[in-house]
Design a protein around this motif. Structure first.
Motif, PDB file in Angstrom:
ATOM      1  N   LEU A  55      -1.338  -4.270  -2.878  1.00  0.00           N
ATOM      2  CA  LEU A  55      -1.486  -5.615  -3.421  1.00  0.00           C
ATOM      3  C   LEU A  55      -2.692  -5.686  -4.353  1.00  0.00           C
ATOM      4  N   GLU A  56      -3.774  -5.034  -3.973  1.00  0.00           N
ATOM      5  CA  GLU A  56      -4.984  -5.037  -4.800  1.00  0.00           C
ATOM      6  C   GLU A  56      -4.772  -4.262  -6.102  1.00  0.00           C
ATOM      7  N   ILE A  57      -4.024  -3.176  -6.057  1.00  0.00           N
ATOM      8  CA  ILE A  57      -3.724  -2.443  -7.293  1.00  0.00           C
ATOM      9  C   ILE A  57      -2.989  -3.358  -8.272  1.00  0.00           C
ATOM     10  N   LEU A  58      -1.998  -4.082  -7.790  1.00  0.00           N
ATOM     11  CA  LEU A  58      -1.258  -4.990  -8.665  1.00  0.00           C
ATOM     12  C   LEU A  58      -2.160  -6.107  -9.173  1.00  0.00           C
ATOM     13  N   ARG A  59      -2.984  -6.670  -8.309  1.00  0.00           N
ATOM     14  CA  ARG A  59      -3.888  -7.748  -8.721  1.00  0.00           C
ATOM     15  C   ARG A  59      -4.829  -7.290  -9.829  1.00  0.00           C
ATOM     16  N   GLN A  60      -5.422  -6.114  -9.656  1.00  0.00           N
ATOM     17  CA  GLN A  60      -6.359  -5.623 -10.661  1.00  0.00           C
ATOM     18  C   GLN A  60      -5.660  -5.241 -11.963  1.00  0.00           C
ATOM     19  N   ALA A  61      -4.479  -4.660 -11.874  1.00  0.00           N
ATOM     20  CA  ALA A  61      -3.727  -4.320 -13.092  1.00  0.00           C
ATOM     21  C   ALA A  61      -3.378  -5.592 -13.860  1.00  0.00           C
ATOM     22  N   ASN A  62      -2.958  -6.631 -13.158  1.00  0.00           N
ATOM     23  CA  ASN A  62      -2.656  -7.911 -13.811  1.00  0.00           C
ATOM     24  C   ASN A  62      -3.911  -8.555 -14.395  1.00  0.00           C
ATOM     25  N   ALA A  63      -5.049  -8.402 -13.720  1.00  0.00           N
ATOM     26  CA  ALA A  63      -6.302  -8.963 -14.227  1.00  0.00           C
ATOM     27  C   ALA A  63      -6.741  -8.259 -15.511  1.00  0.00           C
ATOM     28  N   GLU A  64      -6.562  -6.940 -15.559  1.00  0.00           N
ATOM     29  CA  GLU A  64      -6.951  -6.187 -16.759  1.00  0.00           C
ATOM     30  C   GLU A  64      -6.000  -6.405 -17.917  1.00  0.00           C
ATOM     31  N   LEU A  94      -5.002   3.002  -9.272  1.00  0.00           N
ATOM     32  CA  LEU A  94      -5.257   1.876 -10.162  1.00  0.00           C
ATOM     33  C   LEU A  94      -5.162   2.326 -11.618  1.00  0.00           C
ATOM     34  N   GLU A  95      -5.637   3.513 -11.910  1.00  0.00           N
ATOM     35  CA  GLU A  95      -5.627   4.017 -13.289  1.00  0.00           C
ATOM     36  C   GLU A  95      -4.208   4.041 -13.868  1.00  0.00           C
ATOM     37  N   THR A  96      -3.268   4.586 -13.131  1.00  0.00           N
ATOM     38  CA  THR A  96      -1.905   4.646 -13.670  1.00  0.00           C
ATOM     39  C   THR A  96      -1.239   3.270 -13.646  1.00  0.00           C
ATOM     40  N   ALA A  97      -1.600   2.413 -12.701  1.00  0.00           N
ATOM     41  CA  ALA A  97      -1.053   1.053 -12.692  1.00  0.00           C
ATOM     42  C   ALA A  97      -1.513   0.289 -13.934  1.00  0.00           C
ATOM     43  N   VAL A  98      -2.772   0.464 -14.320  1.00  0.00           N
ATOM     44  CA  VAL A  98      -3.289  -0.198 -15.523  1.00  0.00           C
ATOM     45  C   VAL A  98      -2.631   0.387 -16.770  1.00  0.00           C
ATOM     46  N   THR A  99      -2.421   1.692 -16.800  1.00  0.00           N
ATOM     47  CA  THR A  99      -1.702   2.316 -17.916  1.00  0.00           C
ATOM     48  C   THR A  99      -0.318   1.703 -18.039  1.00  0.00           C
ATOM     49  N   ALA A 100       0.390   1.592 -16.932  1.00  0.00           N
ATOM     50  CA  ALA A 100       1.724   0.997 -16.943  1.00  0.00           C
ATOM     51  C   ALA A 100       1.660  -0.461 -17.401  1.00  0.00           C
ATOM     52  N   LEU A 143       4.731  -7.378 -14.549  1.00  0.00           N
ATOM     53  CA  LEU A 143       4.782  -6.426 -13.446  1.00  0.00           C
ATOM     54  C   LEU A 143       5.335  -7.054 -12.177  1.00  0.00           C
ATOM     55  N   ALA A 144       6.103  -6.277 -11.468  1.00  0.00           N
ATOM     56  CA  ALA A 144       6.530  -6.600 -10.116  1.00  0.00           C
ATOM     57  C   ALA A 144       6.162  -5.394  -9.258  1.00  0.00           C
ATOM     58  N   MET A 145       6.284  -5.520  -7.957  1.00  0.00           N
ATOM     59  CA  MET A 145       5.898  -4.427  -7.071  1.00  0.00           C
ATOM     60  C   MET A 145       6.938  -4.189  -6.001  1.00  0.00           C
ATOM     61  N   ALA A 146       6.943  -2.962  -5.511  1.00  0.00           N
ATOM     62  CA  ALA A 146       7.787  -2.610  -4.370  1.00  0.00           C
ATOM     63  C   ALA A 146       7.022  -1.584  -3.529  1.00  0.00           C
ATOM     64  N   LEU A 147       6.629  -2.003  -2.338  1.00  0.00           N
ATOM     65  CA  LEU A 147       5.910  -1.129  -1.417  1.00  0.00           C
ATOM     66  C   LEU A 147       6.918  -0.428  -0.528  1.00  0.00           C
ATOM     67  N   ASP A 148       6.860   0.890  -0.504  1.00  0.00           N
ATOM     68  CA  ASP A 148       7.784   1.687   0.304  1.00  0.00           C
ATOM     69  C   ASP A 148       7.281   1.725   1.738  1.00  0.00           C
ATOM     70  N   CYS A 149       8.089   1.164   2.634  1.00  0.00           N
ATOM     71  CA  CYS A 149       7.755   1.105   4.055  1.00  0.00           C
ATOM     72  C   CYS A 149       8.540   2.116   4.878  1.00  0.00           C
ATOM     73  N   GLY A 150       9.308   2.975   4.202  1.00  0.00           N
ATOM     74  CA  GLY A 150      10.104   3.969   4.915  1.00  0.00           C
ATOM     75  C   GLY A 150      11.065   3.295   5.866  1.00  0.00           C
ATOM     76  N   ASP A 151      11.088   3.783   7.097  1.00  0.00           N
ATOM     77  CA  ASP A 151      11.966   3.166   8.106  1.00  0.00           C
ATOM     78  C   ASP A 151      11.147   2.442   9.174  1.00  0.00           C
ATOM     79  N   ALA A 152       9.903   2.091   8.824  1.00  0.00           N
ATOM     80  CA  ALA A 152       9.000   1.427   9.766  1.00  0.00           C
ATOM     81  C   ALA A 152       9.076  -0.093   9.596  1.00  0.00           C
ATOM     82  N   ALA A 153       9.812  -0.741  10.478  1.00  0.00           N
ATOM     83  CA  ALA A 153       9.993  -2.193  10.397  1.00  0.00           C
ATOM     84  C   ALA A 153       8.668  -2.939  10.492  1.00  0.00           C
ATOM     85  N   GLY A 154       7.745  -2.443  11.286  1.00  0.00           N
ATOM     86  CA  GLY A 154       6.446  -3.100  11.434  1.00  0.00           C
ATOM     87  C   GLY A 154       5.677  -3.138  10.127  1.00  0.00           C
ATOM     88  N   PHE A 155       5.732  -2.048   9.373  1.00  0.00           N
ATOM     89  CA  PHE A 155       5.039  -2.030   8.077  1.00  0.00           C
ATOM     90  C   PHE A 155       5.724  -2.968   7.083  1.00  0.00           C
TER      91      PHE A 155
END
Length: 142
Positions: free
Chosen positions: A51-60, A16-22, A66-78
């Motif tokens: 999702l919570e990191i982005l929510r809190q960074a936007n709130a602060e 969260l700290e670096t997300a808020v810095t960004a 900001l936009a987000m991209a969650l890395d799911c690797g090659d795991a389709a379920g994730f």
């Protein structure tokens, strides 16, 4: 359908700290930033954590772009779970035909779908994340 980060500057964040810095720097410089999770973060922290990191960074820093991209690797379920929980950007490096189907599903959710990680600077590894983020924006901006 595959989208790339384009001209949006991408930074990797794991706290969260670096997300808020960004977020602060995004607002100050009026630069849209793509917050990218660490590789395979969906398997480690899950989608709600990111999702919570982005929510809190936007709130602060409401003026941040900001936009987000969650890395799911090659795991389709994730990747599927990420889309279902509201993640607006997914990185999935798995094979077809699953990749194509997930891309179509992402489009239906209005989410970006990347098949490779964008070029990023990992802010959590920087001794001065604020200065590093500013320099990265200058270097990466068109």
């Amino acid at each position: 359908m595959t989208e790339r980060a384009g001209h949006t500057v991408a930074v990797e964040v794991a706290s969260l700290e670096t997300a808020v810095t960004a977020a602060r720097i995004s607002a100050e410089t009026e630069t849209p930033l793509l917050l990218v999770s660490s590789p395979d973060a969906a398997a480690q922290g899950g989608c709600l954590w990111f999702l919570e990191i982005l929510r809190q960074a936007n709130a602060e820093v409401p003026a941040a772009r900001l936009a987000m991209a969650l890395d799911c690797g090659d795991a389709a379920g994730f990747a599927l779970e990420a889309l279902d929980c509201g993640i607006t950007g997914v990185i999935y490096r798995g094979e077809d035909p699953v990749r194509t189907k997930l891309g179509q599903l992402a489009e239906l959710h209005g989410a970006s779908f990347l098949t490779e990680r964008p070029r990023t600077l990992f802010l959590d590894e920087q001794p001065d994340p604020e200065a590093a983020c500013r320099a990265w924006i200058k270097m990466e901006s068109p």
